[in-house]
Scaffold this motif. Structure first.
Motif, PDB file in Angstrom:
ATOM      1  N   LEU A  15      34.057  41.294  43.514  1.00 50.20           N
ATOM      2  CA  LEU A  15      34.820  41.454  44.745  1.00 50.20           C
ATOM      3  C   LEU A  15      36.265  41.856  44.447  1.00 50.20           C
ATOM      4  CD1 LEU A  15      34.949  41.299  47.826  1.00 50.20           C
ATOM      5  CD2 LEU A  15      35.419  38.861  47.597  1.00 50.20           C
ATOM      6  N   ALA A  16      36.865  41.204  43.466  1.00 53.78           N
ATOM      7  CA  ALA A  16      38.240  41.545  43.090  1.00 53.78           C
ATOM      8  C   ALA A  16      38.319  42.992  42.624  1.00 53.78           C
ATOM      9  CB  ALA A  16      38.738  40.602  41.996  1.00 53.78           C
ATOM     10  N   ASP A  17      37.352  43.420  41.833  1.00 57.75           N
ATOM     11  CA  ASP A  17      37.328  44.808  41.365  1.00 57.75           C
ATOM     12  C   ASP A  17      37.193  45.781  42.534  1.00 57.75           C
ATOM     13  OD1 ASP A  17      37.593  43.936  38.749  1.00 57.75           O
ATOM     14  OD2 ASP A  17      35.453  44.160  38.276  1.00 57.75           O
ATOM     15  N   GLN A  18      36.336  45.458  43.484  1.00 51.87           N
ATOM     16  CA  GLN A  18      36.145  46.326  44.659  1.00 51.87           C
ATOM     17  C   GLN A  18      37.430  46.448  45.478  1.00 51.87           C
ATOM     18  OE1 GLN A  18      32.925  44.547  46.852  1.00 51.87           O
ATOM     19  NE2 GLN A  18      31.335  45.490  45.584  1.00 51.87           N
ATOM     20  N   LEU A  19      38.186  45.375  45.547  1.00 49.16           N
ATOM     21  CA  LEU A  19      39.423  45.356  46.331  1.00 49.16           C
ATOM     22  C   LEU A  19      40.633  45.825  45.531  1.00 49.16           C
ATOM     23  CD1 LEU A  19      38.895  41.985  48.229  1.00 49.16           C
ATOM     24  CD2 LEU A  19      38.612  44.306  49.138  1.00 49.16           C
ATOM     25  N   PHE A  23      41.657  39.395  38.846  1.00 49.45           N
ATOM     26  CA  PHE A  23      40.808  38.224  39.063  1.00 49.45           C
ATOM     27  C   PHE A  23      41.124  37.162  38.031  1.00 49.45           C
ATOM     28  CE2 PHE A  23      36.905  35.774  38.250  1.00 49.45           C
ATOM     29  CZ  PHE A  23      36.677  35.279  39.524  1.00 49.45           C
ATOM     30  N   PHE A  24      41.388  35.960  38.513  1.00 48.80           N
ATOM     31  CA  PHE A  24      41.594  34.796  37.659  1.00 48.80           C
ATOM     32  C   PHE A  24      40.731  33.680  38.195  1.00 48.80           C
ATOM     33  CE2 PHE A  24      45.538  37.087  37.095  1.00 48.80           C
ATOM     34  CZ  PHE A  24      45.897  36.861  35.773  1.00 48.80           C
ATOM     35  N   GLU A  25      40.014  33.046  37.339  1.00 51.16           N
ATOM     36  CA  GLU A  25      39.315  31.829  37.734  1.00 51.16           C
ATOM     37  C   GLU A  25      40.162  30.671  37.226  1.00 51.16           C
ATOM     38  OE1 GLU A  25      34.782  30.815  38.282  1.00 51.16           O
ATOM     39  OE2 GLU A  25      35.286  30.909  36.161  1.00 51.16           O
ATOM     40  N   THR A  26      40.537  29.787  38.128  1.00 47.98           N
ATOM     41  CA  THR A  26      41.461  28.707  37.784  1.00 47.98           C
ATOM     42  C   THR A  26      40.890  27.346  38.138  1.00 47.98           C
ATOM     43  OG1 THR A  26      42.547  28.710  39.932  1.00 47.98           O
ATOM     44  CG2 THR A  26      43.442  30.204  38.269  1.00 47.98           C
ATOM     45  N   SER A  27      41.498  26.335  37.540  1.00 39.26           N
ATOM     46  CA  SER A  27      41.193  24.958  37.903  1.00 39.26           C
ATOM     47  C   SER A  27      42.470  24.137  37.747  1.00 39.26           C
ATOM     48  CB  SER A  27      40.107  24.378  36.997  1.00 39.26           C
ATOM     49  OG  SER A  27      39.988  22.976  37.216  1.00 39.26           O
TER      50      SER A  27
END
Length: 87
Positions: A15-19, A23-27
């Motif tokens: 989705l991030a690539d399409q937009l 993109f970062f996945e965080t916690s």
């Protein structure tokens, strides 16, 4: 809490690539990529501010040519009996 995940890493990245977004996945709980995301946001903000300054140098002073700043002295009054200032 992997079992509670609603969006997969792959779907989030896609989705991030399409937009056209990074993109970062965080916690926050596990302190994963939190610092990296904030640092990247600061970089993006600084880049945008630099672009704005390059396109409009008057942003630094906050003043467009021909305008009056609040700290400027008001013009001399013609009638000393009036205490009003017109700008």
């Amino acid at each position: 809490m992997e079992e509670d995940r609603v969006v997969t890493y792959e779907r989030g990245k896609q989705l991030a690539d399409q937009l056209g977004l990074e993109f970062f996945e965080t916690s926050a709980k596990d302190n994963v990529n939190v610092k990296q995301v904030f640092e990247r946001l600061v970089d993006i903000i600084c880049d945008k501010m630099s672009e704005s300054l390059d396109s409009d140098p008057t942003i630094v002073s906050g003043q467009k040519p021909g305008t009056t700043k609040l700290s400027d002295k008001p013009p001399q009054q013609q009638d000393s009996s009036c205490a009003c200032w017109l700008f």
